[in-house]
Design a protein around this motif. Structure first.
Motif, PDB file in Angstrom:
ATOM      1  N   VAL A  49       0.833  -1.207   0.000  1.00 21.69           N
ATOM      2  CA  VAL A  49       0.000   0.000   0.000  1.00 21.69           C
ATOM      3  C   VAL A  49       0.865   1.252   0.000  1.00 21.69           C
ATOM      4  O   VAL A  49       0.547   2.238  -0.675  1.00 21.69           O
ATOM      5  N   ARG A  52       2.265   1.471  -3.569  1.00 19.48           N
ATOM      6  CA  ARG A  52       1.232   1.784  -4.572  1.00 19.48           C
ATOM      7  C   ARG A  52       0.762   3.229  -4.479  1.00 19.48           C
ATOM      8  O   ARG A  52       0.486   3.861  -5.494  1.00 19.48           O
ATOM      9  N   LEU A  53       0.679   3.762  -3.278  1.00 14.04           N
ATOM     10  CA  LEU A  53       0.221   5.141  -3.107  1.00 14.04           C
ATOM     11  C   LEU A  53       1.375   6.137  -3.112  1.00 14.04           C
ATOM     12  O   LEU A  53       1.153   7.330  -2.927  1.00 14.04           O
ATOM     13  N   VAL A 144      -3.191   5.565   6.385  1.00 11.19           N
ATOM     14  CA  VAL A 144      -3.490   4.454   5.477  1.00 11.19           C
ATOM     15  C   VAL A 144      -2.997   3.138   6.064  1.00 11.19           C
ATOM     16  O   VAL A 144      -3.685   2.115   5.997  1.00 11.19           O
ATOM     17  N   VAL A 148      -5.395  -0.036   6.760  1.00 11.47           N
ATOM     18  CA  VAL A 148      -5.140  -1.314   6.082  1.00 11.47           C
ATOM     19  C   VAL A 148      -4.882  -2.417   7.110  1.00 11.47           C
ATOM     20  O   VAL A 148      -5.363  -3.545   6.948  1.00 11.47           O
ATOM     21  N   VAL A 186     -11.377  -4.149  -1.011  1.00 14.96           N
ATOM     22  CA  VAL A 186     -10.742  -2.883  -0.639  1.00 14.96           C
ATOM     23  C   VAL A 186      -9.227  -3.066  -0.538  1.00 14.96           C
ATOM     24  O   VAL A 186      -8.449  -2.254  -1.059  1.00 14.96           O
ATOM     25  N   LEU A 190      -6.313  -1.230  -2.779  1.00 14.17           N
ATOM     26  CA  LEU A 190      -5.277  -0.387  -2.185  1.00 14.17           C
ATOM     27  C   LEU A 190      -3.874  -0.925  -2.405  1.00 14.17           C
ATOM     28  O   LEU A 190      -2.920  -0.154  -2.477  1.00 14.17           O
ATOM     29  N   THR A 191      -3.729  -2.236  -2.498  1.00 14.13           N
ATOM     30  CA  THR A 191      -2.400  -2.820  -2.533  1.00 14.13           C
ATOM     31  C   THR A 191      -2.033  -3.436  -3.881  1.00 14.13           C
ATOM     32  O   THR A 191      -0.855  -3.563  -4.199  1.00 14.13           O
TER      33      THR A 191
END
Length: 195
Positions: A49, A52-53, A144, A148, A186, A190-191
């Motif tokens: 996560v 990725r973000l 986040v 998560v 979800v 996110l990941t």
């Protein structure tokens, strides 16, 4: 009298106490824990996560370094001019024929200007903005990661409940399955990992 009435009303209006949840056999609990999916691990989920973000601390450090380096670079301005002149001249001298001459001229020019703001080498306001962005990214990363992590372990708990505790009714059984699917969707979004 009003005290007695309020006690009776509160007893009537009070929700019934939920039935105690049966405690699973320790051996069955251990088997269910062993049967939980081992991949992806919580560390893999958290790392994915952040990657990725693009909220990792390395990207914040790069942002600060770029703000410092930008002060050493010049501000560059360029100009290009092209002119065309057309000039007519009428020569009317006495005793001679009139003469009309045309003068065509063209010119091109290019200018390039580089200027340095040496004061920005000492203090660059962009560094403050970059530092603030780094702090915002760190706060967002923490938020986040907490979310998560909570979702990951809520999924684990639901999987254990499905394996060990019988649902009270069909609605609860469906609700558990749907919630697991929702959490997995979800987390996948996110990941980018598969659950």
């Amino acid at each position: 009298m009003s005290n007695v009435l309020s006690v009776i009303l509160s007893a009537l209006l009070a929700a019934p106490a939920p039935a105690p949840t049966p405690v699973p056999d320790p051996d069955a609990l251990e088997r269910a824990l062993q049967a939980l999916p081992s991949r992806p691990t919580i560390a893999e989920v958290q790392e994915a996560v952040v990657r990725r973000l693009a909220l990792g601390p390395r990207s914040a450090r790069r942002l600060l370094a770029r703000a410092r380096a930008a002060a050493a670079l010049p501000s560059v301005q360029g100009e290009y001019d092209q002119t065309i002149d057309r000039d007519y001249q009428l020569d009317q001298a006495a005793g001679t024929a009139d003469a009309l001459t045309q003068d065509l001229g063209a010119g091109r020019g290019a200018r390039l200007r580089a200027t340095w703001d040496l004061g920005r080498l000492i203090f660059n306001p962009d560094e403050l903005r970059a530092a603030r962005a780094a702090l915002d990214a760190a706060a967002e990363r923490e938020r986040v990661l907490v979310a998560v992590t909570q979702l990951y372990f809520e999924r684990q708990q639901l999987l254990l409940e499905i394996a060990l505790l019988p649902a009270r009714d069909g609605q609860e059984a469906i609700g558990r399955r749907v919630r697991v699917a929702e959490i997995e969707a979800v987390l996948t979004g996110l990941t980018g990992l598969r659950f």
